[in-house]
Scaffold this motif. Sequence first.
Motif, short mmCIF file in Angstrom:
data_model
loop_
_atom_site.label_atom_id
_atom_site.label_comp_id
_atom_site.label_asym_id
_atom_site.label_seq_id
_atom_site.Cartn_x
_atom_site.Cartn_y
_atom_site.Cartn_z
N LYS A 145 0.84 -1.20 0.00
CA LYS A 145 0.00 0.00 0.00
C LYS A 145 0.87 1.24 0.00
N LYS A 147 0.45 5.63 0.26
CA LYS A 147 -0.43 6.77 0.49
C LYS A 147 -0.13 7.87 -0.51
N PHE A 148 -1.21 8.50 -0.99
CA PHE A 148 -1.08 9.64 -1.89
C PHE A 148 -2.04 10.70 -1.39
N PHE A 150 -4.49 12.07 0.83
CA PHE A 150 -5.39 11.44 1.79
C PHE A 150 -5.90 10.09 1.29
N MET A 151 -5.43 9.68 0.15
CA MET A 151 -5.87 8.41 -0.42
C MET A 151 -4.79 7.34 -0.23
N GLU A 152 -5.23 6.09 -0.27
CA GLU A 152 -4.31 4.97 -0.14
C GLU A 152 -4.60 3.98 -1.27
N LYS A 153 -3.56 3.62 -2.00
CA LYS A 153 -3.73 2.70 -3.12
C LYS A 153 -2.91 1.45 -2.88
N GLU A 154 -3.49 0.30 -3.24
CA GLU A 154 -2.79 -0.97 -3.09
C GLU A 154 -2.27 -1.43 -4.44
#
Length: 390
Positions: A145, A147-148, A150-154
């Motif tokens: 994972k 973080k970008f 306030f978003m989190e991408k897997e």
Amino acid sequence: MDEIKLENFIPFDKRELFLFLKEKIEDKKNREEFEKFYNLIEFIYDNKFSKKLEEIKESYLYIDPDLNIQLLGNINEVKKNEDIKNVVNKIKDLLKAGNYIEVTKDKIIEAFNKSSPWGIDLKVNLEEFDECILFYKGEFKDSRKKKFFFMEKEYDFNVYSRVVFIFKLKPQKKTRKDNLSYDKVYIKLFKNVPAVDLEMLFPNTKIMIKPLDKMLIILPLIAGISTTIYKVVDYIIKQGSSGTWWSQLGFWGIVGGFFGLALHSFSGYQSTVEKYLRSLTSNLYFQNLDNNSGVYHYLINNAIEEECKEIVLAYYFLYFSKEKLTIEELDKKIENFFINNFGKKIDFEVDDAMRKIKELGLLRKEDTFIEIFSIQEAVKILKKQIEEMF
């Protein structure tokens, strides 16, 4: 993400696998004969690969980067080039015997072009290499994972359990800063390498920041510097030296704040690069299993393991099966054995196993159904071969 294909190697220790099979044999006499069979197979292949080891050691002597002994003879360029070719070919044979899979040049370039989720990519110039060979064994899925704002991408990606990297650099006009020699062959062994990060194994790489990360670094820097210059010029035009002490103090405080923002942005860039380099160094430290001469010793053991396991499994299921088997039925029977007993899916190389059984003289008849010599006869055949070796 694409499905991982079945492994074409047997991920179990050969001795433990033999003991597991042995315990399934009910007749005591057959168990004893099977143990003799296993020990003879192991002896034959230990001897076979010990000869290969000596051949590789002889060819690698003058092109080993880690050599710590004094050489008595000299070697010319023709002989050195022959040794390089011999070493590369012999190690390739070892890798194939150990069921490693070659990463083709197209696959290497494809991996280079894939975007790594860690924020920084490395650029590799393949034109700098005379030899550049990658093999892997074992492949599994992993995710991470990131973080970008306030978003989190897997991110999902494939990982190679073992990677062997063989390379030789071309001569360069400029002096190398990395202490690598162009007349040596380097052999590296790594574990758990993400497929998208193969370039981290290469020497002479250049750090490449992603466009988005560049924008996040550069835009605040430009904004800070531009605003600072604008404020200074505007203040000089409007106020000159007539401003009060408090107004000047407030103005320079604002200027300092914008300038600090610019410095913070630049230090963020440096921090990003340093963080990646620390991570890269740390990962390679723990992922590097062996180097140069140590690698081909490791590969010799790998090859012996795989060759013995294939022969023992094929013979066991042919001899102790209650019915005659075709080559397709043998293949399916062995693969089902691993699923049923260990929950492991493998792609057993039945053709390679049968080729070795034939070479050992254990095959009685190869027609629709496979016929082999009895365990007692097989032991005699193998003992005779060992006598002839000496």
